[in-house]
Design an enzyme around this catalytic site. Structure first.
Site, PDB file in Angstrom:
ATOM      1  N   ASP A 295       0.847  -1.186   0.000  1.00 15.46           N
ATOM      2  CA  ASP A 295       0.000   0.000   0.000  1.00 15.46           C
ATOM      3  C   ASP A 295       0.889   1.244   0.000  1.00 15.46           C
ATOM      4  O   ASP A 295       1.803   1.364   0.819  1.00 15.46           O
ATOM      5  CB  ASP A 295      -0.891  -0.016   1.249  1.00 15.46           C
ATOM      6  CG  ASP A 295      -1.999   1.024   1.201  1.00 15.46           C
ATOM      7  OD1 ASP A 295      -1.727   2.165   0.786  1.00 15.46           O
ATOM      8  OD2 ASP A 295      -3.134   0.700   1.593  1.00 15.46           O
TER       9      ASP A 295
ATOM     10  N   GLU B 227     -14.894  -9.005  -5.573  1.00 12.51           N
ATOM     11  CA  GLU B 227     -15.794 -10.092  -5.222  1.00 12.51           C
ATOM     12  C   GLU B 227     -16.853 -10.348  -6.291  1.00 12.51           C
ATOM     13  O   GLU B 227     -17.797 -11.111  -6.059  1.00 12.51           O
ATOM     14  CB  GLU B 227     -16.425  -9.828  -3.858  1.00 12.51           C
ATOM     15  CG  GLU B 227     -15.394  -9.862  -2.736  1.00 12.51           C
ATOM     16  CD  GLU B 227     -16.006  -9.769  -1.350  1.00 12.51           C
ATOM     17  OE1 GLU B 227     -17.245  -9.743  -1.245  1.00 12.51           O
ATOM     18  OE2 GLU B 227     -15.234  -9.729  -0.366  1.00 12.51           O
TER      19      GLU B 227
END
Length: 377
Positions: A105, A269
């Site tokens: 990140d 997802e």
């Protein structure tokens, strides 16, 4: 590798011996706040001498079999914290013929980023992604992190066969040799969860979402997706072929689909699940419902959700979690290992040393023993 606590027997723990599990439960209660994880400073110091570091931390330095050497695997590792857990995961899946792209990140603390770079610098086949994203939970940035690694991995000199993605709460259930055999059985097919979208998840992609520090749904309906198949539901984890990766990065229709997905909730997802049902995508499955694949039938990842736990003999999907729960997901404890090692999945999620470090230690021992003593030549 961490030392197994005195008097604790991993073989008995993985076998599910009740007295040993009781003993480890009591010890976890005593030691949960005692053991400090290895710090960024530790890894910055120890990686100054790479030869010593690789030896001290017991990384595998050569291919364990000809079959493994001739079947390199690529990994996309998306991380943002817990340097020791990342390093233990890397060590558990490391093989010199494989290749590992690590996405950190961009807003992770500087010491963490430096420690990851220090670890990567000690291996010719481990590197940081060339472009780092600020990863916002449930946003497109999580997908983009994997896409960035996909591009970098395709540009490497390693002719890997399959790509697997991980995060720092994952841990393997199989050795590299076992993973290779499982991937060969797929015969060029992908393996990931992909099922008809439940009604309560449709709003994730039916409405426009604003992306800031969090993802917020608006009442603005989105246009229809630019694909000719339904939007399927799945998980963020995948096992996909090199040809799949090439195709999705170069196909113009899929590029439009990527753009359409960028204001949805948790696109990881449903994006991968949908791509794997599109005609013409390498390794994909037809989109008829008979080809639906649940998370328990794919090999990508086994995750225990609290609402599916219970007595298996009475219809539950899996036994109760013996660790703890976070957002309805089991963080595994030692009592879960007997069940986990019997699963066909390549990885399990989630693990956390602050919840049960012994569970991770025993998996490390189990995998190391299987690597050194059960690998075919």
């Amino acid at each position: 590798m961490p030392q197994i606590s005195e008097g604790l027997d991993c073989l008995k723990i993985i076998s599910g011996e009740r007295d040993m599990l009781t003993k480890i439960h009591l010890q976890n209660l005593k030691e949960r706040i005692k053991r400090m994880p290895l710090s960024e400073k530790y890894f910055l110091n120890v990686t100054k001498d790479c030869n010593s570091y690789r030896s001290r931390r017991k990384f595998i330095s050569y291919s364990m079999s000809k079959e493994e050497e001739e079947f390199p695997i690529a990994y996309s590792m998306v991380i943002d914290e817990k340097i020791e857990m990342f390093e233990r995961l890397l060590r558990s899946i490391y093989a010199p013929q494989n290749i590992y792209c690590v996405h950190v990140d961009s807003e992770s603390p500087v010491p963490f980023q430096q420690a990851v770079r220090g670890i990567a610098s000690c291996f010719s086949n481990v590197f940081l992604a060339s472009k780092l994203e600020k990863v916002v939970y449930a946003s497109w940035s999580r997908v983009q992190a994997d896409l960035n690694c996909m591009k970098d991995l395709l540009g490497s000199n390693v002719q890997w066969e399959y790509l697997l993605n991980t995060c720092e709460t994952d841990f393997p259930l199989k050795t590299n040799a076992e993973i290779v055999k499982a991937l060969k059985i797929l015969k060029g097919k992908n393996s990931l969860e992909s099922v008809k979208t439940p009604a309560d998840k449709m709003s994730r992609w039916l409405f426009h979402h604003e992306i800031g520090k969090t993802v917020i749904r608006t009442n603005i309906q989105k246009t229809l997706p630019p694909v000719d198949v339904p939007i399927f539901s799945g998980g963020p984890y995948f096992v996909v072929t090199r040809e799949f990766v090439k195709h999705i990065l170069r196909d113009s229709l899929i590029d439009k689909f990527f753009t359409w997905e960028q204001d949805t909730y948790s696109p990881d997802e449903h994006l991968w699940a949908t791509l794997n049902r599109m005609p013409g995508v390498p390794g994909s499955m037809p989109h008829h419902e008979k080809y639906d694949v649940s998370d328990l039938h794919s090999i990508a990842r086994v995750v225990k959700f609290s609402f599916h736990e219970g007595d298996v003999s009475k219809g539950a999907s899996y036994p109760h979690c013996t660790g703890s729960h976070q957002y309805f997901i089991c963080i595994y404890g030692c009592g879960d290992l007997q069940w986990l090692v019997k699963q066909h999945h390549l990885f399990a999620s989630k693990f956390d040393p602050s919840v049960d470090d012994m569970a991770i230690q025993c998996l490390e021992e189990y995998l190391r023993n299987n690597t050194l003593y059960k690998t075919e030549t």
